[in-house]
Design a protein around this motif. Structure first.
Motif, PDB file in Angstrom:
ATOM      1  N   LEU A  79     -17.791  -9.032  -6.379  1.00 18.83           N
ATOM      2  CA  LEU A  79     -16.651  -9.952  -6.456  1.00 18.83           C
ATOM      3  C   LEU A  79     -15.383  -9.189  -6.804  1.00 18.83           C
ATOM      4  CD1 LEU A  79     -18.269 -12.878  -8.514  1.00 18.83           C
ATOM      5  CD2 LEU A  79     -18.468 -12.391  -6.073  1.00 18.83           C
ATOM      6  N   LEU A  80     -15.530  -8.197  -7.671  1.00 19.55           N
ATOM      7  CA  LEU A  80     -14.381  -7.423  -8.130  1.00 19.55           C
ATOM      8  C   LEU A  80     -13.818  -6.528  -7.021  1.00 19.55           C
ATOM      9  CD1 LEU A  80     -12.531  -6.374 -10.433  1.00 19.55           C
ATOM     10  CD2 LEU A  80     -14.352  -4.724 -10.973  1.00 19.55           C
ATOM     11  N   TYR A  81     -14.697  -5.802  -6.354  1.00 26.52           N
ATOM     12  CA  TYR A  81     -14.246  -4.769  -5.418  1.00 26.52           C
ATOM     13  C   TYR A  81     -13.916  -5.297  -4.020  1.00 26.52           C
ATOM     14  CZ  TYR A  81     -15.635  -1.367  -8.946  1.00 26.52           C
ATOM     15  OH  TYR A  81     -15.726  -0.645 -10.111  1.00 26.52           O
ATOM     16  N   VAL A  84      -9.996  -8.361  -2.565  1.00 25.13           N
ATOM     17  CA  VAL A  84      -8.778  -8.073  -1.793  1.00 25.13           C
ATOM     18  C   VAL A  84      -9.100  -7.746  -0.326  1.00 25.13           C
ATOM     19  CG1 VAL A  84      -6.784  -6.552  -1.582  1.00 25.13           C
ATOM     20  CG2 VAL A  84      -7.450  -7.416  -3.827  1.00 25.13           C
ATOM     21  N   PRO A  85     -10.083  -6.867  -0.024  1.00 25.16           N
ATOM     22  CA  PRO A  85     -10.432  -6.631   1.383  1.00 25.16           C
ATOM     23  C   PRO A  85     -10.821  -7.906   2.126  1.00 25.16           C
ATOM     24  CG  PRO A  85     -11.407  -4.932   0.006  1.00 25.16           C
ATOM     25  CD  PRO A  85     -10.819  -5.952  -0.920  1.00 25.16           C
ATOM     26  N   PHE A  86     -11.474  -8.827   1.432  1.00 27.18           N
ATOM     27  CA  PHE A  86     -11.863 -10.115   2.018  1.00 27.18           C
ATOM     28  C   PHE A  86     -10.645 -10.825   2.611  1.00 27.18           C
ATOM     29  CE2 PHE A  86     -12.501 -14.752   1.199  1.00 27.18           C
ATOM     30  CZ  PHE A  86     -13.606 -14.971   2.012  1.00 27.18           C
ATOM     31  N   MET A 116     -16.779 -11.315   9.207  1.00 22.17           N
ATOM     32  CA  MET A 116     -18.063 -11.902   8.859  1.00 22.17           C
ATOM     33  C   MET A 116     -18.915 -10.953   8.007  1.00 22.17           C
ATOM     34  SD  MET A 116     -18.315 -15.060   9.885  1.00 22.17           S
ATOM     35  CE  MET A 116     -16.680 -15.112   9.140  1.00 22.17           C
ATOM     36  N   MET A 117     -18.795  -9.649   8.251  1.00 25.83           N
ATOM     37  CA  MET A 117     -19.548  -8.685   7.448  1.00 25.83           C
ATOM     38  C   MET A 117     -19.014  -8.623   6.017  1.00 25.83           C
ATOM     39  SD  MET A 117     -20.133  -5.646  10.269  1.00 25.83           S
ATOM     40  CE  MET A 117     -21.056  -4.590   9.148  1.00 25.83           C
ATOM     41  N   VAL A 118     -17.682  -8.625   5.868  1.00 20.73           N
ATOM     42  CA  VAL A 118     -17.116  -8.639   4.521  1.00 20.73           C
ATOM     43  C   VAL A 118     -17.440  -9.959   3.825  1.00 20.73           C
ATOM     44  CG1 VAL A 118     -14.966  -8.574   3.189  1.00 20.73           C
ATOM     45  CG2 VAL A 118     -15.288  -7.024   5.106  1.00 20.73           C
ATOM     46  N   TYR A 119     -17.430 -11.051   4.598  1.00 18.49           N
ATOM     47  CA  TYR A 119     -17.813 -12.345   4.030  1.00 18.49           C
ATOM     48  C   TYR A 119     -19.232 -12.267   3.471  1.00 18.49           C
ATOM     49  CZ  TYR A 119     -18.641 -17.367   3.663  1.00 18.49           C
ATOM     50  OH  TYR A 119     -18.947 -18.627   3.190  1.00 18.49           O
ATOM     51  N   SER A 120     -20.148 -11.654   4.212  1.00 19.51           N
ATOM     52  CA  SER A 120     -21.521 -11.494   3.730  1.00 19.51           C
ATOM     53  C   SER A 120     -21.567 -10.626   2.481  1.00 19.51           C
ATOM     54  CB  SER A 120     -22.394 -10.849   4.814  1.00 19.51           C
ATOM     55  OG  SER A 120     -22.526 -11.685   5.930  1.00 19.51           O
ATOM     56  N   ALA A 121     -20.809  -9.519   2.514  1.00 16.89           N
ATOM     57  CA  ALA A 121     -20.864  -8.549   1.429  1.00 16.89           C
ATOM     58  C   ALA A 121     -20.394  -9.125   0.105  1.00 16.89           C
ATOM     59  CB  ALA A 121     -20.030  -7.317   1.786  1.00 16.89           C
ATOM     60  N   ILE A 122     -19.527 -10.135   0.137  1.00 10.63           N
ATOM     61  CA  ILE A 122     -19.075 -10.752  -1.115  1.00 10.63           C
ATOM     62  C   ILE A 122     -19.779 -12.072  -1.389  1.00 10.63           C
ATOM     63  CG2 ILE A 122     -17.107 -12.046  -0.135  1.00 10.63           C
ATOM     64  CD1 ILE A 122     -15.496 -11.177  -2.637  1.00 10.63           C
ATOM     65  N   ASN A 123     -20.166 -12.791  -0.326  1.00 11.56           N
ATOM     66  CA  ASN A 123     -20.722 -14.122  -0.528  1.00 11.56           C
ATOM     67  C   ASN A 123     -22.196 -14.111  -0.886  1.00 11.56           C
ATOM     68  OD1 ASN A 123     -21.577 -17.110   0.705  1.00 11.56           O
ATOM     69  ND2 ASN A 123     -19.528 -16.991  -0.188  1.00 11.56           N
ATOM     70  N   ALA A 199      -4.494 -16.621  -2.300  1.00 13.66           N
ATOM     71  CA  ALA A 199      -5.209 -17.541  -3.187  1.00 13.66           C
ATOM     72  C   ALA A 199      -6.699 -17.182  -3.270  1.00 13.66           C
ATOM     73  CB  ALA A 199      -5.035 -18.974  -2.697  1.00 13.66           C
ATOM     74  N   CYS A 200      -7.305 -16.813  -2.136  1.00 15.29           N
ATOM     75  CA  CYS A 200      -8.737 -16.490  -2.112  1.00 15.29           C
ATOM     76  C   CYS A 200      -9.051 -15.268  -2.977  1.00 15.29           C
ATOM     77  CB  CYS A 200      -9.190 -16.253  -0.674  1.00 15.29           C
ATOM     78  SG  CYS A 200      -9.293 -17.746   0.329  1.00 15.29           S
ATOM     79  N   SER A 201      -8.238 -14.237  -2.895  1.00 12.15           N
ATOM     80  CA  SER A 201      -8.461 -13.043  -3.718  1.00 12.15           C
ATOM     81  C   SER A 201      -8.381 -13.379  -5.202  1.00 12.15           C
ATOM     82  CB  SER A 201      -7.431 -11.962  -3.370  1.00 12.15           C
ATOM     83  OG  SER A 201      -7.634 -11.464  -2.069  1.00 12.15           O
TER      84      SER A 201
END
Length: 471
Positions: A79-81, A84-86, A116-123, A199-201
């Motif tokens: 969540l931390l890292y 912002v990329p998300f 979608m890959m970054v979404y997976s990596a954080i979600n 807002a999301c970050s």
């Protein structure tokens, strides 16, 4: 007992995820066809390829997260890292570079696949966090409820304000004004996503700051990936939830993805003009989607007391039967029956909202069930199926929407034929009804009742105490 601040903090994470997820579901297809200039059939194929590939990326993220060790735990560091990329990649997905037809398709494929890959990596780590914040079933049900209330609140805000934001940044300006290579509408779309992205970050960072990981596995020894996958593939309740999740997301994705087409080409919302409220100009489709999110929240709130009374499985099945019937009736409405269209949107959305906190709570149950049966607690791997089912469901739903729009003769920004209009109406009625009915069939076979989960929880607690005494 988890404090309310931590419950709110956990909810902030899905508030962030849902803001982007709903933008993708409701607006990305029409952005590609009507703003970026890609054909509906190509967009449908792109969604199918990228989302199916990415759904298989989710278990990889789950496996890696399960093996992560840090001072913040296994799941919170992501969540931390990645907060912002998300958001940055989300903005790039809605950017429209000056490319030819092939270049546009390649750019859309690459940016959407990365998103979608970054979404997976954080979600996936975020979803897995539910399984380690508390071992108490009631706490988990409460956390799942907070998660879904905040998810739908985020969706409500994003869907209600997105088009007004687009227009505020020049999305309705057809005078020929440009911002570099961007036309005014393209600039308006991009800047609206920039606002949502900031807002999301912030929300993901808030989730990181306010949550904690507490539940430790009974067995601290590391297992191989082969063992983890073998345990997962022999987890019958997991397979059932995967099927139910895919079917439920097909139900949701077709309804969301076709809404703007429904109001633009069938209802003809332009004839109604902008609808002012609290100094902001809204459009019918935005209000319709926002009503759906508000009704989703009502469904989430109702899910806990109803499921506590009759059980999660029965609550789920009752909701999906009602959604099926209501969706079939929806097809009969004419474009001037707006009151009925909005009423049925609310009723169907209440049904849809009630099932998702049940699903997330059931995934936590599957993790406990797996740990009892195998001694291995692969929380991240099991919870990755929640994101995996979302991706597969959205892949099929979005692909079907794109392909069938093309099959029905859809032409972007033009007058549609009677056949095309009938097809667009089906996207909000018969097709989602089929997804809802299929999810009912899957959950009918779900075996982990409330009484069985109490037994499993007691056995695991006993094993943890024995393990503590040995060490």
């Amino acid at each position: 007992m988890i404090k309310w601040t931590e419950k709110v903090g956990y909810g902030l994470g899905d508030m962030s995820s849902s803001m982007f997820w709903k933008l993708f579901g409701a607006y990305l297809m029409i952005f590609y066809t009507d703003v970026f200039g890609i054909s509906a059939a190509v967009v449908g194929t792109m969604f199918a390829i990228t989302r199916v590939w990415d759904s298989f990326f989710d278990p990889i993220v789950g496996v890696v997260a399960d093996r992560t060790e840090s001072r913040w735990g296994k799941f919170r560091p992501y969540l931390l890292y990645l907060a912002v990329p998300f958001s940055i990649i989300g903005v790039l997905t809605f950017l429209t570079p000056p490319l030819g037809n092939t270049g546009k398709v390649v750019y859309a494929f690459v940016t959407y696949a990365l998103m979608m890959m970054v979404y997976s990596a954080i979600n996936v780590p975020y979803a897995s966090l539910l399984g380690v914040m508390s071992a108490d079933i009631k706490d988990r049900n409460t956390l799942a409820t907070y998660r879904m209330v905040f998810a739908y609140l985020g969706s409500f805000i994003a869907l209600l304000l997105f088009i007004p934001l687009v227009n505020a940044f020049g999305g309705e300006d057809n005078s020929g004004m440009t911002y570099g290579w961007l036309t005014a509408p393209q600039f308006g779309w991009m800047m609206a996503v920039v606002v949502i992205g900031i807002a999301c970050s912030a929300l993901f960072l808030g989730c990181f700051a306010l949550t904690r990981e507490r539940v430790k596995p009974v067995k601290e020894t590391k297992t191989s990936l082969k063992e983890d996958l073998s345990d997962l593939l022999h987890n019958k309740p997991w397979w059932i939830l995967l099927g139910a999740g895919v079917a439920s997301l097909i139900f949701n994705s077709i309804r969301d993805g076709a809404t703007v087409y429904y109001f633009k080409y069938f209802v003809d919302e332009s004839a109604f003009g902008d609808i002012p409220f609290l100094g902001i100009s809204f459009v019918l489709s935005g209000l319709y989607l926002a009503v759906g999110q508000a009704a989703n929240i009502m469904g989430v709130i109702l899910a806990a007391p109803v499921s506590n009374r009759i059980g999660k499985r029965r609550t789920f099945m009752l909701s999906m039967v009602a959604a099926t019937v209501l969706s079939v009736i929806f097809f009969q409405f004419d474009k001037d029956q707006l009151v009925l269209i909005f009423i049925f949107q609310a009723l169907i959305s209440i049904c849809a909202g009630s099932i998702f906190p049940l699903l997330w709570s059931m995934y936590a149950d599957c993790a406990d069930y797996s740990e009892l049966k195998t001694g291995n607690r692969a929380t991240g791997l099991i919870f990755s199926s929640s994101s995996m089912s979302q991706k597969i469901g959205w892949a099929f739903g979005a692909a079907v929407t794109g392909w069938m729009l093309a099959a029905f003769g859809f032409e972007a920004n033009g007058v549609q034929s009677a056949e095309t209009i009938q097809g667009i109406k089906m996207f909000l009625s018969y097709l989602p009804a089929a997804g809802a009915l299929l999810s009912f069939v899957f959950i009918y076979f779900y075996p982990l009742s409330e009484s069985r989960m109490r037994e499993i929880s007691a056995e695991l607690e006993s094993k943890r105490k024995q393990q503590t005494q040995k060490t």
